[in-house]
Design a protein around this motif. Structure first.
Motif, short mmCIF file in Angstrom:
data_model
loop_
_atom_site.label_atom_id
_atom_site.label_comp_id
_atom_site.label_asym_id
_atom_site.label_seq_id
_atom_site.Cartn_x
_atom_site.Cartn_y
_atom_site.Cartn_z
N MET A 1 0.82 -1.19 0.12
CA MET A 1 0.05 0.00 0.06
C MET A 1 0.81 1.20 -0.03
SD MET A 1 -3.01 0.82 -0.18
CE MET A 1 -4.39 1.79 0.28
N ALA A 2 1.96 1.23 0.95
CA ALA A 2 2.95 2.45 0.76
C ALA A 2 3.41 2.61 -0.54
CB ALA A 2 4.14 2.11 1.73
N GLY A 3 3.85 1.75 -1.53
CA GLY A 3 4.14 1.87 -2.73
C GLY A 3 3.19 2.79 -3.87
N GLY A 4 1.76 2.61 -3.45
CA GLY A 4 0.78 3.10 -4.19
C GLY A 4 0.81 4.66 -3.79
N ASN A 5 1.08 4.93 -2.33
CA ASN A 5 0.87 6.13 -1.65
C ASN A 5 2.03 6.93 -2.57
OD1 ASN A 5 0.08 8.54 -0.23
ND2 ASN A 5 1.40 7.69 1.48
N PHE A 6 3.11 6.42 -2.42
CA PHE A 6 4.36 7.21 -3.12
C PHE A 6 4.19 7.44 -4.60
CE2 PHE A 6 8.25 6.98 -5.35
CZ PHE A 6 9.06 8.05 -4.84
N MET A 7 3.60 6.38 -5.34
CA MET A 7 3.34 6.67 -6.67
C MET A 7 2.28 7.87 -6.89
SD MET A 7 5.41 5.13 -8.83
CE MET A 7 4.66 5.41 -10.22
N HIS A 8 1.38 7.80 -5.97
CA HIS A 8 0.32 9.15 -6.10
C HIS A 8 0.90 10.24 -5.75
CE1 HIS A 8 -2.93 11.49 -4.41
NE2 HIS A 8 -3.61 10.83 -5.29
N ARG A 9 1.80 10.42 -4.76
CA ARG A 9 2.29 11.67 -4.88
C ARG A 9 3.17 12.11 -5.72
NH1 ARG A 9 4.47 10.97 1.50
NH2 ARG A 9 6.15 11.44 0.28
N VAL A 10 4.01 11.22 -6.37
CA VAL A 10 4.82 11.53 -7.50
C VAL A 10 4.06 11.94 -8.59
CG1 VAL A 10 6.51 10.72 -9.20
CG2 VAL A 10 6.84 10.11 -6.57
N LEU A 11 3.02 11.13 -9.01
CA LEU A 11 2.20 11.50 -10.15
C LEU A 11 1.45 12.86 -9.74
CD1 LEU A 11 0.99 10.62 -12.76
CD2 LEU A 11 -0.75 9.35 -11.65
N SER A 12 1.04 13.14 -8.60
CA SER A 12 0.20 14.40 -8.30
C SER A 12 1.29 15.38 -8.34
CB SER A 12 -0.07 14.29 -6.90
OG SER A 12 -0.71 15.60 -6.44
N TYR A 13 2.46 15.32 -8.15
CA TYR A 13 3.35 16.34 -8.20
C TYR A 13 3.71 16.72 -9.38
CZ TYR A 13 8.01 18.73 -7.95
OH TYR A 13 8.81 19.67 -8.28
N VAL A 14 3.87 15.68 -10.52
CA VAL A 14 4.15 16.00 -11.67
C VAL A 14 3.08 16.57 -12.37
CG1 VAL A 14 4.58 14.73 -14.03
CG2 VAL A 14 5.83 14.04 -12.18
N ILE A 15 1.81 16.16 -12.17
CA ILE A 15 0.46 16.59 -12.89
C ILE A 15 0.60 18.56 -12.34
CG2 ILE A 15 -1.95 16.95 -12.76
CD1 ILE A 15 -1.51 13.76 -12.97
N ASN A 16 0.70 18.38 -11.30
CA ASN A 16 0.72 19.90 -10.60
C ASN A 16 1.81 20.58 -11.16
OD1 ASN A 16 -0.36 22.05 -8.83
ND2 ASN A 16 1.58 21.70 -7.44
N GLU A 17 2.95 20.36 -11.32
CA GLU A 17 3.96 20.97 -12.19
C GLU A 17 3.62 21.59 -13.55
OE1 GLU A 17 6.93 22.61 -10.96
OE2 GLU A 17 5.94 22.03 -8.98
N VAL A 18 3.03 20.29 -14.28
CA VAL A 18 2.78 20.49 -15.55
C VAL A 18 1.61 21.67 -15.64
CG1 VAL A 18 1.56 19.72 -17.52
CG2 VAL A 18 3.62 18.31 -16.46
N VAL A 19 0.66 21.62 -14.83
CA VAL A 19 -0.61 22.61 -14.86
C VAL A 19 -0.22 23.68 -14.51
CG1 VAL A 19 -2.78 22.90 -13.87
CG2 VAL A 19 -2.51 20.56 -14.68
N VAL A 20 0.66 23.73 -13.22
CA VAL A 20 1.04 25.43 -13.06
C VAL A 20 1.74 25.96 -13.76
CG1 VAL A 20 2.31 26.69 -11.25
CG2 VAL A 20 0.76 24.80 -10.39
N ASN A 21 2.82 25.35 -14.71
CA ASN A 21 3.73 25.86 -15.54
C ASN A 21 2.87 26.27 -16.75
OD1 ASN A 21 5.99 26.12 -13.76
ND2 ASN A 21 6.51 23.77 -14.57
N GLY A 22 1.89 25.40 -17.13
CA GLY A 22 1.20 25.61 -18.10
C GLY A 22 0.12 26.92 -17.96
N LEU A 23 -0.36 27.00 -17.07
CA LEU A 23 -1.40 28.12 -16.90
C LEU A 23 -0.12 29.34 -16.62
CD1 LEU A 23 -3.91 26.79 -14.54
CD2 LEU A 23 -4.09 27.25 -16.88
#
Length: 70
Positions: A1-23
């Motif tokens: 379960m911890a691996g899923g949480n880590f992946m979720h945080r990484v994916l969330s960070y990457v998406i956030n960076e892309v969206v913020v930089n894009g906007l």
């Protein structure tokens, strides 16, 4: 379960960076943000004026009521 949480945080960070930089680099979004900010500021100023006018009207009505009562 911890691996899923880590992946979720990484994916969330990457998406956030892309969206913020894009906007942040989008002229259309920047125009939208400036117009929205200006509109909200105008509404705030109008609301403040109306609040003051209403307070003055209530004060005047109170004086009229007190003079009518006496």
């Amino acid at each position: 379960m911890a691996g899923g949480n880590f992946m979720h945080r990484v994916l969330s960070y990457v998406i956030n960076e892309v969206v913020v930089n894009g906007l942040a680099n989008s002229p259309a979004f920047q125009r939208f943000a400036v117009r929205t900010s200006k509109t909200l500021e105008d509404i705030s100023v109008k609301a403040s004026k109306k609040r003051q006018e209403l307070a003055e009207q209530i004060k005047e009505a109170s004086r009229n009521f007190d003079s009518f009562k006496n």
